[in-house]
Design a protein around this motif. Structure first.
Motif, PDB file in Angstrom:
ATOM      1  N   GLU A 284       0.902  -1.242   0.062  1.00  0.00           N
ATOM      2  CA  GLU A 284      -0.127  -0.222   0.030  1.00  0.00           C
ATOM      3  C   GLU A 284       0.955   1.184  -0.097  1.00  0.00           C
ATOM      4  OE1 GLU A 284      -3.459   2.281  -0.033  1.00  0.00           O
ATOM      5  OE2 GLU A 284      -3.113   0.234  -0.233  1.00  0.00           O
ATOM      6  N   ARG A 285       2.021   1.363   0.545  1.00  0.00           N
ATOM      7  CA  ARG A 285       2.926   2.382   0.819  1.00  0.00           C
ATOM      8  C   ARG A 285       3.359   2.594  -0.729  1.00  0.00           C
ATOM      9  NH1 ARG A 285       7.845   2.297   4.885  1.00  0.00           N
ATOM     10  NH2 ARG A 285       6.097   2.801   6.498  1.00  0.00           N
ATOM     11  N   GLU A 286       3.578   1.506  -1.520  1.00  0.00           N
ATOM     12  CA  GLU A 286       4.236   1.745  -2.743  1.00  0.00           C
ATOM     13  C   GLU A 286       3.195   2.160  -3.702  1.00  0.00           C
ATOM     14  OE1 GLU A 286       6.133  -1.868  -4.287  1.00  0.00           O
ATOM     15  OE2 GLU A 286       7.527  -1.926  -2.744  1.00  0.00           O
ATOM     16  N   ARG A 287       1.904   1.744  -3.504  1.00  0.00           N
ATOM     17  CA  ARG A 287       1.045   2.331  -4.419  1.00  0.00           C
ATOM     18  C   ARG A 287       0.500   3.672  -4.061  1.00  0.00           C
ATOM     19  NH1 ARG A 287      -1.228  -3.041  -3.870  1.00  0.00           N
ATOM     20  NH2 ARG A 287      -2.129  -2.628  -1.723  1.00  0.00           N
ATOM     21  N   ALA A 288       0.796   4.160  -2.637  1.00  0.00           N
ATOM     22  CA  ALA A 288       0.367   5.444  -2.410  1.00  0.00           C
ATOM     23  C   ALA A 288       1.500   6.512  -3.108  1.00  0.00           C
ATOM     24  CB  ALA A 288       0.327   5.658  -0.752  1.00  0.00           C
ATOM     25  N   ARG A 290       3.227   5.825  -5.587  1.00  0.00           N
ATOM     26  CA  ARG A 290       2.839   6.306  -6.977  1.00  0.00           C
ATOM     27  C   ARG A 290       1.807   6.975  -7.441  1.00  0.00           C
ATOM     28  NH1 ARG A 290       3.642   0.297  -6.996  1.00  0.00           N
ATOM     29  NH2 ARG A 290       1.484   0.153  -7.392  1.00  0.00           N
ATOM     30  N   GLU A 291       0.803   6.990  -6.555  1.00  0.00           N
ATOM     31  CA  GLU A 291      -0.561   7.849  -6.801  1.00  0.00           C
ATOM     32  C   GLU A 291      -0.159   9.333  -6.625  1.00  0.00           C
ATOM     33  OE1 GLU A 291      -3.323   5.883  -4.376  1.00  0.00           O
ATOM     34  OE2 GLU A 291      -3.978   4.282  -5.643  1.00  0.00           O
ATOM     35  N   GLU A 292       0.675   9.606  -5.458  1.00  0.00           N
ATOM     36  CA  GLU A 292       0.886  10.690  -5.178  1.00  0.00           C
ATOM     37  C   GLU A 292       1.850  11.342  -6.287  1.00  0.00           C
ATOM     38  OE1 GLU A 292       1.495  14.548  -2.970  1.00  0.00           O
ATOM     39  OE2 GLU A 292       0.099  12.837  -3.145  1.00  0.00           O
ATOM     40  N   GLN A 293       2.574  10.747  -6.751  1.00  0.00           N
ATOM     41  CA  GLN A 293       3.470  11.314  -8.050  1.00  0.00           C
ATOM     42  C   GLN A 293       2.692  11.492  -8.960  1.00  0.00           C
ATOM     43  OE1 GLN A 293       6.778  12.003  -8.208  1.00  0.00           O
ATOM     44  NE2 GLN A 293       6.407  12.879 -10.260  1.00  0.00           N
ATOM     45  N   ARG A 295      -0.613  12.169  -8.934  1.00  0.00           N
ATOM     46  CA  ARG A 295      -1.600  13.392  -8.391  1.00  0.00           C
ATOM     47  C   ARG A 295      -0.839  14.476  -8.788  1.00  0.00           C
ATOM     48  NH1 ARG A 295      -2.376  16.857  -5.010  1.00  0.00           N
ATOM     49  NH2 ARG A 295      -0.224  16.382  -4.007  1.00  0.00           N
ATOM     50  N   GLN A 296       0.633  14.630  -8.336  1.00  0.00           N
ATOM     51  CA  GLN A 296       1.198  15.896  -8.489  1.00  0.00           C
ATOM     52  C   GLN A 296       1.401  16.091  -9.684  1.00  0.00           C
ATOM     53  OE1 GLN A 296       5.093  15.456  -6.385  1.00  0.00           O
ATOM     54  NE2 GLN A 296       3.724  15.443  -4.160  1.00  0.00           N
ATOM     55  N   THR A 297       1.800  15.206 -10.482  1.00  0.00           N
ATOM     56  CA  THR A 297       2.015  15.346 -12.038  1.00  0.00           C
ATOM     57  C   THR A 297       0.864  15.840 -12.625  1.00  0.00           C
ATOM     58  OG1 THR A 297       3.350  13.694 -12.289  1.00  0.00           O
ATOM     59  CG2 THR A 297       2.484  14.281 -14.395  1.00  0.00           C
ATOM     60  N   ARG A 298      -0.319  15.291 -12.341  1.00  0.00           N
ATOM     61  CA  ARG A 298      -1.830  15.741 -12.861  1.00  0.00           C
ATOM     62  C   ARG A 298      -2.231  17.230 -12.376  1.00  0.00           C
ATOM     63  NH1 ARG A 298      -4.048  11.636 -11.493  1.00  0.00           N
ATOM     64  NH2 ARG A 298      -4.865  12.348  -9.501  1.00  0.00           N
ATOM     65  N   ALA A 299      -1.982  17.468 -11.361  1.00  0.00           N
ATOM     66  CA  ALA A 299      -1.966  18.772 -10.461  1.00  0.00           C
ATOM     67  C   ALA A 299      -1.457  20.057 -11.296  1.00  0.00           C
ATOM     68  CB  ALA A 299      -1.745  18.788  -9.194  1.00  0.00           C
ATOM     69  N   SER A 300      -0.142  19.708 -11.360  1.00  0.00           N
ATOM     70  CA  SER A 300       0.599  20.685 -12.210  1.00  0.00           C
ATOM     71  C   SER A 300       0.170  20.966 -13.815  1.00  0.00           C
ATOM     72  CB  SER A 300       2.202  20.080 -12.367  1.00  0.00           C
ATOM     73  OG  SER A 300       2.140  19.058 -13.258  1.00  0.00           O
ATOM     74  N   GLN A 301      -0.619  19.979 -14.241  1.00  0.00           N
ATOM     75  CA  GLN A 301      -1.142  20.358 -15.559  1.00  0.00           C
ATOM     76  C   GLN A 301      -2.542  20.752 -15.309  1.00  0.00           C
ATOM     77  OE1 GLN A 301      -0.872  16.251 -17.273  1.00  0.00           O
ATOM     78  NE2 GLN A 301       1.171  16.234 -17.347  1.00  0.00           N
ATOM     79  N   VAL A 302      -3.577  20.346 -14.801  1.00  0.00           N
ATOM     80  CA  VAL A 302      -4.788  20.570 -14.727  1.00  0.00           C
ATOM     81  C   VAL A 302      -5.402  21.273 -13.351  1.00  0.00           C
ATOM     82  CG1 VAL A 302      -5.521  19.001 -16.275  1.00  0.00           C
ATOM     83  CG2 VAL A 302      -5.509  18.349 -13.988  1.00  0.00           C
ATOM     84  N   GLY A 303      -4.413  21.150 -12.111  1.00  0.00           N
ATOM     85  CA  GLY A 303      -4.703  21.791 -10.866  1.00  0.00           C
ATOM     86  C   GLY A 303      -5.630  20.554 -10.212  1.00  0.00           C
ATOM     87  N   THR A 304      -5.696  20.810  -8.989  1.00  0.00           N
ATOM     88  CA  THR A 304      -6.297  19.811  -8.126  1.00  0.00           C
ATOM     89  C   THR A 304      -7.786  19.813  -8.080  1.00  0.00           C
ATOM     90  OG1 THR A 304      -6.306  21.324  -6.216  1.00  0.00           O
ATOM     91  CG2 THR A 304      -4.298  19.853  -6.402  1.00  0.00           C
ATOM     92  N   GLY A 305      -8.494  18.717  -7.801  1.00  0.00           N
ATOM     93  CA  GLY A 305      -9.669  18.752  -7.829  1.00  0.00           C
ATOM     94  C   GLY A 305     -10.242  17.667  -6.827  1.00  0.00           C
ATOM     95  N   GLU A 306      -9.335  17.460  -5.849  1.00  0.00           N
ATOM     96  CA  GLU A 306      -9.541  16.406  -4.949  1.00  0.00           C
ATOM     97  C   GLU A 306     -10.710  16.553  -3.703  1.00  0.00           C
ATOM     98  OE1 GLU A 306      -6.225  14.794  -2.924  1.00  0.00           O
ATOM     99  OE2 GLU A 306      -5.203  14.318  -4.786  1.00  0.00           O
ATOM    100  N   ARG A 307     -11.331  15.671  -3.417  1.00  0.00           N
ATOM    101  CA  ARG A 307     -12.366  15.600  -2.664  1.00  0.00           C
ATOM    102  C   ARG A 307     -11.965  15.861  -1.130  1.00  0.00           C
ATOM    103  NH1 ARG A 307     -17.077  13.548  -5.060  1.00  0.00           N
ATOM    104  NH2 ARG A 307     -16.787  12.840  -7.052  1.00  0.00           N
ATOM    105  N   SER A 308     -12.992  16.236  -0.153  1.00  0.00           N
ATOM    106  CA  SER A 308     -12.550  16.536   1.131  1.00  0.00           C
ATOM    107  C   SER A 308     -12.095  15.006   1.634  1.00  0.00           C
ATOM    108  CB  SER A 308     -13.683  16.901   1.880  1.00  0.00           C
ATOM    109  OG  SER A 308     -13.381  16.875   3.477  1.00  0.00           O
TER     110      SER A 308
END
Length: 374
Positions: A284-288, A290-293, A295-308
């Protein structure tokens, strides 16, 4: 149409794979290999609904062709017209169901689950809600034919628990529980509240798909195993032997992970379970990461849209459960029903919402979408 051709080709591929899986399940060599047999059985279960629907579609198409031919017969025209209407409607339903089944699925769906509940804000009341959620999840699992067993629990004041670690086993356990990850908020009047004031408490729920053998390389030289006497509720004889096991990964470092298992009476069984939970946490730590990386890549392109971070609120005064990932009235559910283990409608609503978003994303990608594996 390109989309229909793509879907037809994908269905034929999966139907062919289903046939190969069925033949393989009858091979004595597969029966002798427990891991391979489990993989084949799991894939058979995944493909069966899709292949069954595909076969029904072929039968409906054949019947529809016959009914249309009867439209030329004056004596049969009225009856045939009704049959054409019924079959056409069913064909539309089947195509819609197939579109959903052909969406990319979570590769972890069929896995067993490590379920972790931890009291957050709210003191003793949060610990009491940990126990309430555990009871809810136990009933939910039982209703699905799954088995939930507690591996470790740390008791808190007033009969609550500051932490509970459990294992859920059975067909598609992760698919049933994956929506529970996040912060659960409860609003109610605690039993110890003399003024009748409503308190807000939180419980954090983690849902980890059990790691498969070889998925994560665990170096046992980095794991310290401690054995101690079991404590707390655990059945008869729980305090008579040093059977509890604590597995500590990379002790004293920033990577440290501590897992305790004291449910079983056997030290060997507890050791196996502790290492299983540890491996799942590492996966799970490894998956998290990867997902964080991503997310950061996506956020740098389209901004964040994460839920609470807060996914759900259990409001006792209003007898209502609200899932904040949903919108409109569909997000509210009867509290008594949910707490009695009736989570299925909540999960179904979340799954529908996820599929609708997937369809929109796929449709926007190429106008027709790519169809994934079942």
């Amino acid at each position: 149409m390109v989309r229909d051709a793509r879907r037809g080709g994908r269905l034929e591929e999966l139907a062919s794979e289903f046939g190969m899986v069925e033949r393989a399940l009858g091979d004595p060599a597969a029966l002798a290999d427990g891991r391979e047999y489990a993989r084949l059985t799991r894939r058979h279960r995944e493909l069966l609904p899709l292949v069954t629907l595909h076969r029904e579609r072929e039968a409906v198409l054949s019947d529809l062709e016959g009914a249309r031919e009867l439209l030329a017969d004056a004596d049969m025209r009225e009856l045939a017209a009704g049959e054409v209407e019924t079959l056409t409607h069913r064909l539309t339903e089947i195509d819609a169901e197939l579109e959903v089944l052909l969406l990319p699925t979570d590769p972890d769906d069929a896995k067993d689950v490590i379920l972790e509940l931890r009291a957050g804000a709210g003191g003793a009341e949060a610990g009491l809600f940990v126990v309430d959620l555990l009871r809810m999840y136990t009933r939910y699992a039982e209703g699905l034919g799954l088995k939930l067993g507690v591996l470790d629990a740390s008791e808190s004041d007033l009969g609550g628990a500051s932490k509970v670690v459990a294992e859920v086993t059975g067909d598609f356990a992760f698919r049933a529980f994956k929506w529970e990850r996040g912060v659960h908020r409860v609003q109610r009047v605690p039993a110890t509240e003399s003024q009748g004031r409503i308190h807000t408490s939180t419980v954090t729920v983690a849902v980890l798909p059990e790691a498969e053998q070889g998925e994560v390389g665990l170096d046992l030289s980095e794991v310290r195993i401690d054995v101690f006497r079991s404590q707390g509720a655990g059945g008869q004889g729980v305090n008579t032997t040093d059977s509890a096991v604590r597995a500590v990964y990379r002790a004293g470092t920033s990577d440290e992970i501590v897992v305790v298992c004291q449910d079983g009476r056997s030290q060997i069984k507890n050791r196996e379970k502790a290492l299983l939970v540890l491996t799942s946490r590492l996966a799970e730590r490894e998956r998290a990461a990867r997902e964080e990386q991503e997310r950061q890549t996506r956020a740098s392109q389209v901004g964040t849209g994460e839920r609470s971070e807060k996914i759900r609120t259990y409001n006792y005064p209003q007898n209502r459960v609200t899932d904040h990932r949903l919108e409109g009235e569909v997000k509210n559910f009867a509290l008594e029903t949910v707490m009695a283990g009736g989570l299925a409608p909540v999960v179904a609503a979340l799954a529908r919402d996820e599929r609708e978003r997937q369809l929109l994303e796929m449709g926007g990608a190429d106008g027709g979408g790519q169809y994934g594996a079942a």
